[in-house]
Scaffold this motif. Sequence first.
Motif, short mmCIF file in Angstrom:
data_model
loop_
_atom_site.label_atom_id
_atom_site.label_comp_id
_atom_site.label_asym_id
_atom_site.label_seq_id
_atom_site.Cartn_x
_atom_site.Cartn_y
_atom_site.Cartn_z
N SER A 156 0.84 -1.19 0.00
CA SER A 156 0.00 0.00 0.00
C SER A 156 0.87 1.25 0.00
O SER A 156 1.85 1.32 0.75
CB SER A 156 -0.93 0.02 1.22
N TYR A 157 0.49 2.24 -0.84
CA TYR A 157 1.30 3.44 -1.01
C TYR A 157 0.40 4.65 -1.18
O TYR A 157 -0.76 4.54 -1.55
CB TYR A 157 2.23 3.31 -2.24
N VAL A 158 0.99 5.83 -0.94
CA VAL A 158 0.27 7.08 -1.12
C VAL A 158 1.19 8.06 -1.84
O VAL A 158 2.41 8.05 -1.66
CB VAL A 158 -0.21 7.66 0.23
N GLN A 159 0.59 8.93 -2.68
CA GLN A 159 1.35 9.88 -3.49
C GLN A 159 0.63 11.22 -3.51
O GLN A 159 -0.61 11.26 -3.57
CB GLN A 159 1.49 9.36 -4.92
N ILE A 160 1.37 12.30 -3.48
CA ILE A 160 0.81 13.65 -3.65
C ILE A 160 1.33 14.21 -4.97
O ILE A 160 2.53 14.14 -5.25
CB ILE A 160 1.19 14.58 -2.48
N GLN A 161 0.40 14.76 -5.77
CA GLN A 161 0.80 15.33 -7.05
C GLN A 161 -0.09 16.53 -7.35
O GLN A 161 -1.07 16.78 -6.64
CB GLN A 161 0.68 14.29 -8.16
N ASN A 162 0.23 17.29 -8.37
CA ASN A 162 -0.62 18.39 -8.79
C ASN A 162 -1.92 17.83 -9.37
O ASN A 162 -1.92 16.80 -10.04
CB ASN A 162 0.09 19.26 -9.83
N TYR A 163 -3.01 18.55 -9.13
CA TYR A 163 -4.31 18.04 -9.58
C TYR A 163 -4.36 17.90 -11.10
O TYR A 163 -5.01 17.02 -11.63
CB TYR A 163 -5.43 18.98 -9.11
N THR A 164 -3.66 18.76 -11.83
CA THR A 164 -3.70 18.72 -13.29
C THR A 164 -2.98 17.52 -13.86
O THR A 164 -3.12 17.21 -15.04
CB THR A 164 -3.06 20.00 -13.87
N GLN A 165 -2.22 16.81 -13.02
CA GLN A 165 -1.53 15.63 -13.53
C GLN A 165 -2.49 14.50 -13.86
O GLN A 165 -2.17 13.62 -14.64
CB GLN A 165 -0.50 15.12 -12.49
N GLY A 166 -3.68 14.55 -13.26
CA GLY A 166 -4.66 13.50 -13.54
C GLY A 166 -4.15 12.13 -13.14
O GLY A 166 -3.45 11.97 -12.14
N ASP A 167 -4.45 11.15 -13.94
CA ASP A 167 -4.06 9.77 -13.65
C ASP A 167 -2.79 9.42 -14.42
O ASP A 167 -2.77 8.56 -15.30
CB ASP A 167 -5.18 8.80 -14.01
N SER A 168 -1.71 10.11 -14.08
CA SER A 168 -0.47 9.88 -14.81
C SER A 168 0.13 8.52 -14.49
O SER A 168 0.83 7.93 -15.29
CB SER A 168 0.54 10.98 -14.48
N GLU A 169 -0.15 8.02 -13.28
CA GLU A 169 0.39 6.72 -12.90
C GLU A 169 -0.63 5.63 -13.26
O GLU A 169 -1.77 5.68 -12.84
CB GLU A 169 0.66 6.69 -11.39
N ASP A 170 -0.24 4.69 -14.09
CA ASP A 170 -1.14 3.58 -14.44
C ASP A 170 -1.22 2.61 -13.27
O ASP A 170 -0.33 2.53 -12.43
CB ASP A 170 -0.62 2.85 -15.67
N VAL A 190 3.21 13.87 2.89
CA VAL A 190 2.32 12.75 2.67
C VAL A 190 2.08 11.96 3.97
O VAL A 190 1.06 11.32 4.13
CB VAL A 190 2.90 11.84 1.56
N ASN A 191 3.02 12.03 4.89
CA ASN A 191 2.84 11.32 6.15
C ASN A 191 1.75 11.93 7.02
O ASN A 191 1.31 11.35 8.00
CB ASN A 191 4.16 11.29 6.93
N GLN A 192 1.34 13.14 6.67
CA GLN A 192 0.27 13.81 7.41
C GLN A 192 -1.01 13.83 6.59
O GLN A 192 -1.78 14.78 6.62
CB GLN A 192 0.69 15.25 7.73
N TYR A 193 -1.27 12.78 5.79
CA TYR A 193 -2.32 12.84 4.79
C TYR A 193 -3.70 13.07 5.39
O TYR A 193 -4.55 13.73 4.78
CB TYR A 193 -2.30 11.57 3.92
N LYS A 198 -8.35 17.00 5.66
CA LYS A 198 -9.31 17.77 6.44
C LYS A 198 -9.26 19.27 6.13
O LYS A 198 -10.13 20.02 6.57
CB LYS A 198 -9.10 17.52 7.94
N GLU A 199 -8.25 19.72 5.35
CA GLU A 199 -8.22 21.10 4.90
C GLU A 199 -9.39 21.40 3.97
O GLU A 199 -9.84 22.53 3.85
CB GLU A 199 -6.92 21.39 4.15
N GLY A 200 -9.89 20.38 3.25
CA GLY A 200 -10.94 20.57 2.27
C GLY A 200 -10.35 20.79 0.88
O GLY A 200 -9.13 20.75 0.68
#
Length: 641
Positions: A156-170, A190-193, A198-200
């Motif tokens: 299991s993994y988590v990633q932060i990216q710009n919203y405009t990147q869309g689904d760049s990772e297959d 990312v460790n504080q996801y 909760k920022e919205g």
Amino acid sequence: METILSNLEYFFMASLLLWHLTSADTPNMADCEPKQCGNSTISYPFWINGQQSSYCGYSTLEISCSSSGKPALVQSYDSAYYIKQLFYENNSALLGDNIVDIITGNCPPPEFNVSLSFGPFVISNTNKLMKFFWNCATKPELSSDFYPYSCGTNESYVQIQNYTQGDSEDNKANCTISTVPFLGSNGGTVNQYLSLMKEGFLVTWTVASCTDCKASNGQCGFNSSNSMFMCICANGTYATTCPDNPKQGSKTRLEAGLLGSLGGAFFLVMVFLIIFKLRRNYNAQENIEKLLEQYGSLAPRRYKYSELKKITQSFQDKLGKGGFGTVYKGKQPDGRMVAVKFLHNSTSNGEEFLNEVVSIGRTSHVNVVSLLGFCIEGSKRALVYEYMPNRSLDMYIYSENPKTVLGWEKLYDIAIGVARGLEYLHRGCSTHIVHFDIKPQNILLDDDFCPKIADFGLAKLCPPKESVLSSMVDMRGTIGFIAPEVFSRGVGVVSTKSDVYSYGMMLLEMVGGRKNMKQSVRNSSEMYFPHWIYDRVAEGSGIEACDVTNETEEIARKMALVGFWCTQTIPANRPSMGRVVEMLERSLSELELPPKPYLCSPPRQSMELDPNSLQSVDAISVQSMGSTTPLSNSEPSDGLR
């Protein structure tokens, strides 16, 4: 005499209403004045239900202002999204997610998928995007901004990216993917996801501009009849702006004059119709009084509306609200607590309502809630039930630790109790009753957690010695618990077996501890919930994910097996409720695994089907059954070895 005076009062009030028909239907500027909800000022294109008229904003932008001060968006699922901050100057808002806000713990499962399918909203590119790759079959190829985390199982993994990147990772590693936009204004890693979520997230909307209307001293609104923007003026007229030129003003006054003339003619017609209705209602009231005399002591107590208002302290303590009425907590003069349900939108006449009240009032079973009285006064309808202090079953089985709160043994006792109550309704009372809305929300629990079947708003009465409802054409029930034959006549006839199906779905919910139609897991590839349990039971892999221990495994598997029998696609292949009680009381070794049910619940868009659309649903439903083979066309296998 009291009835005649009541009718005269009704006639007088109706006449006044019709006399002011044109002015009542005319939008009023004062109704659309901005209102405060918590820290937010609500105005066009939003409107607050109960504080502003619906024409003050777009129908999809309805706001519910709760006691917590959160302006919730009603059109979102279960009002899940709420407004944290509004920016009218650039048509944008910061939204929060109630589901995310109530999450506790350091490492919750990332089943959050945020999406907007209502209103004129677009998720802003200003946001960042958090993507969760969890329960991966194999380890994916990681880029520098991926981080492992231990909330899921397997990889299991988590990633932060710009919203405009869309689904760049297959989805190269066959993972379950959840995505959550967040504003990211406070930085963070990312460790504080959880705190980042909760920022919205920021959304924008595109609607007709209010600038010109405000400049002409008007109030902005929305005409739902033609889906057009309207500018409400001080004189009660409306257009795109409040006009200063005579031509546009004259045209508006002419329209208002014509509307007034038509309203006057309509008033005269309605007066005659009301007189006719009053005469008919007077005759119906006489018939109701005669029926009460015939039933005598068999009829439950009849309350006056003023009595119920006093018992509930003017409707002070609301216990809940459903599609057919609102329930209030009450206290009788002798100190006995009651639950008073006021029905709304009742289409039945007084005689039909009274016949149903008397039939349900004749029931007497430890697992059926007791009807203590009723009220029928003019258009008002109300039912008085015994009060259940431990509320409804759904509050426990959908909680974070349901088996810790109740325990498997108590859940098992509740399952048997509900089965016995249904068996009584189907066979034990003089008039057989098909409930049509068996679900955890309609199972109430007393002081000792003894279950009682409640809410007979959708119930149908069968003649003695009958269990089939051949004349029923409307679809009724709750999505996720509706039997296939109720929304698809090609599957079989509607009967008491329809309640058996709903009961089976409820059993599976009790075993799995989650809603069959739960939307907080917004993943289209998620397996159909009953099939997930079936596969685990069939494989003998246990139901560990449902908090089952070695000591309670037999109870859980037994409840699951009975649930599978009850949810068989063909009604004839389901056991009767009497047989269900026998199966629950047998040992696990005596139960067989039935064929896997293949027909799911109707899609959400079919919730409001009319009888004319049933043929198309039949075709879809039969096609979706695949290779299902009914065991027989008569009484099914009893599910016992």
